[in-house]
Design a protein around this motif. Sequence first.
Motif, PDB file in Angstrom:
ATOM      1  N   ASP A   1      15.992   2.022   2.597  1.00  0.00           N
ATOM      2  CA  ASP A   1      17.168   1.187   2.810  1.00  0.00           C
ATOM      3  C   ASP A   1      16.411   0.085   2.013  1.00  0.00           C
ATOM      4  O   ASP A   1      14.358  -0.140   2.846  1.00  0.00           O
ATOM      5  N   LYS A   2      16.358  -0.874   1.897  1.00  0.00           N
ATOM      6  CA  LYS A   2      16.039  -1.758   0.944  1.00  0.00           C
ATOM      7  C   LYS A   2      15.191  -2.007  -0.090  1.00  0.00           C
ATOM      8  O   LYS A   2      14.262  -2.473  -0.301  1.00  0.00           O
ATOM      9  N   ALA A   3      14.523  -0.218  -0.506  1.00  0.00           N
ATOM     10  CA  ALA A   3      14.407   0.303  -1.643  1.00  0.00           C
ATOM     11  C   ALA A   3      14.630  -0.763  -3.129  1.00  0.00           C
ATOM     12  O   ALA A   3      16.027  -0.650  -2.724  1.00  0.00           O
ATOM     13  N   SER A   4      13.461  -1.119  -3.476  1.00  0.00           N
ATOM     14  CA  SER A   4      13.785  -1.160  -4.866  1.00  0.00           C
ATOM     15  C   SER A   4      12.394  -0.907  -5.896  1.00  0.00           C
ATOM     16  O   SER A   4      11.185  -1.015  -5.158  1.00  0.00           O
TER      17      SER A   4
ATOM     18  N   VAL B   1       5.589   9.951  -0.530  1.00  0.00           N
ATOM     19  CA  VAL B   1       5.193   8.674  -0.896  1.00  0.00           C
ATOM     20  C   VAL B   1       5.179   7.938  -0.223  1.00  0.00           C
ATOM     21  O   VAL B   1       6.918   7.108  -1.057  1.00  0.00           O
ATOM     22  N   GLU B   2       5.396   6.938   0.787  1.00  0.00           N
ATOM     23  CA  GLU B   2       6.131   5.881   0.956  1.00  0.00           C
ATOM     24  C   GLU B   2       5.071   4.464   0.716  1.00  0.00           C
ATOM     25  O   GLU B   2       4.058   4.993   1.005  1.00  0.00           O
TER      26      GLU B   2
ATOM     27  N   TYR C   1       0.898  -1.196  -0.094  1.00  0.00           N
ATOM     28  CA  TYR C   1       0.894  -0.289   0.595  1.00  0.00           C
ATOM     29  C   TYR C   1       0.750   1.591  -0.068  1.00  0.00           C
ATOM     30  O   TYR C   1       2.069   1.310   0.664  1.00  0.00           O
ATOM     31  N   ALA C   2       0.445   2.741  -0.211  1.00  0.00           N
ATOM     32  CA  ALA C   2       1.976   3.572  -0.472  1.00  0.00           C
ATOM     33  C   ALA C   2       0.017   4.916   0.745  1.00  0.00           C
ATOM     34  O   ALA C   2      -0.666   4.710   0.943  1.00  0.00           O
ATOM     35  N   LYS C   3       1.493   5.039   1.471  1.00  0.00           N
ATOM     36  CA  LYS C   3       1.232   6.338   2.669  1.00  0.00           C
ATOM     37  C   LYS C   3       1.319   7.614   1.770  1.00  0.00           C
ATOM     38  O   LYS C   3       2.676   8.139   1.455  1.00  0.00           O
TER      39      LYS C   3
ATOM     40  N   ARG D   1      10.342   4.671  -0.732  1.00  0.00           N
ATOM     41  CA  ARG D   1       9.725   6.654  -0.738  1.00  0.00           C
ATOM     42  C   ARG D   1       9.978   7.606  -1.893  1.00  0.00           C
ATOM     43  O   ARG D   1      11.275   6.939  -2.341  1.00  0.00           O
ATOM     44  N   VAL D   2       9.579   8.158  -2.422  1.00  0.00           N
ATOM     45  CA  VAL D   2      10.001   9.333  -2.601  1.00  0.00           C
ATOM     46  C   VAL D   2       9.618  10.437  -2.235  1.00  0.00           C
ATOM     47  O   VAL D   2       7.882  10.525  -1.642  1.00  0.00           O
TER      48      VAL D   2
END
Length: 151
Positions: free
Chosen positions: A131-134, A96-97, A51-53, A112-113
């Motif tokens: 951290d650990k984003a892809s 946006v996370e 989901y996006a917050k 996130r962006v």
Amino acid sequence: VHPEFSLWPGEVPVQKLTAWCGALVVTVVSAAGLRAADTAYFFGKSTSDPYAKVVVECGPIKQHKKTKTLMKTLAPEWGEALEFGVRSDHDPVVTVEVYDYDMASADDFLGRVVLTLPVGPGEQQLDLVGDKASGHIKLAVEWRPVGPAAP
């Protein structure tokens, strides 16, 4: 700026109050290449329940909204438009996370962006960071001014 215009009756006119007055619509279109945060056991495939917050910050004021959670996918297609009322002298900052929903533990961060307005028209594909984003996320941001003196 029109001196008689104010958003709510009895409040300070817009010319004295704000450079931004209106609705900010953040459309969370989709994401792809997300990290698999849920480990598959036996013969299943590792996946996430993303989901996006969305957080819109204007100076000291923060507003939060989130998309629905889509189960078992690394390429969610949300297509959700989230609307935020904005009234501020500060340029809005949109964060946006993306998270993986977990029922039994804390949700896992997927990336996130951060956008500082104004941004260009139409959809934008942005790489997720952290951290650990892809992967990446597609967003569209639309500004809907209120009143005759909108920027």
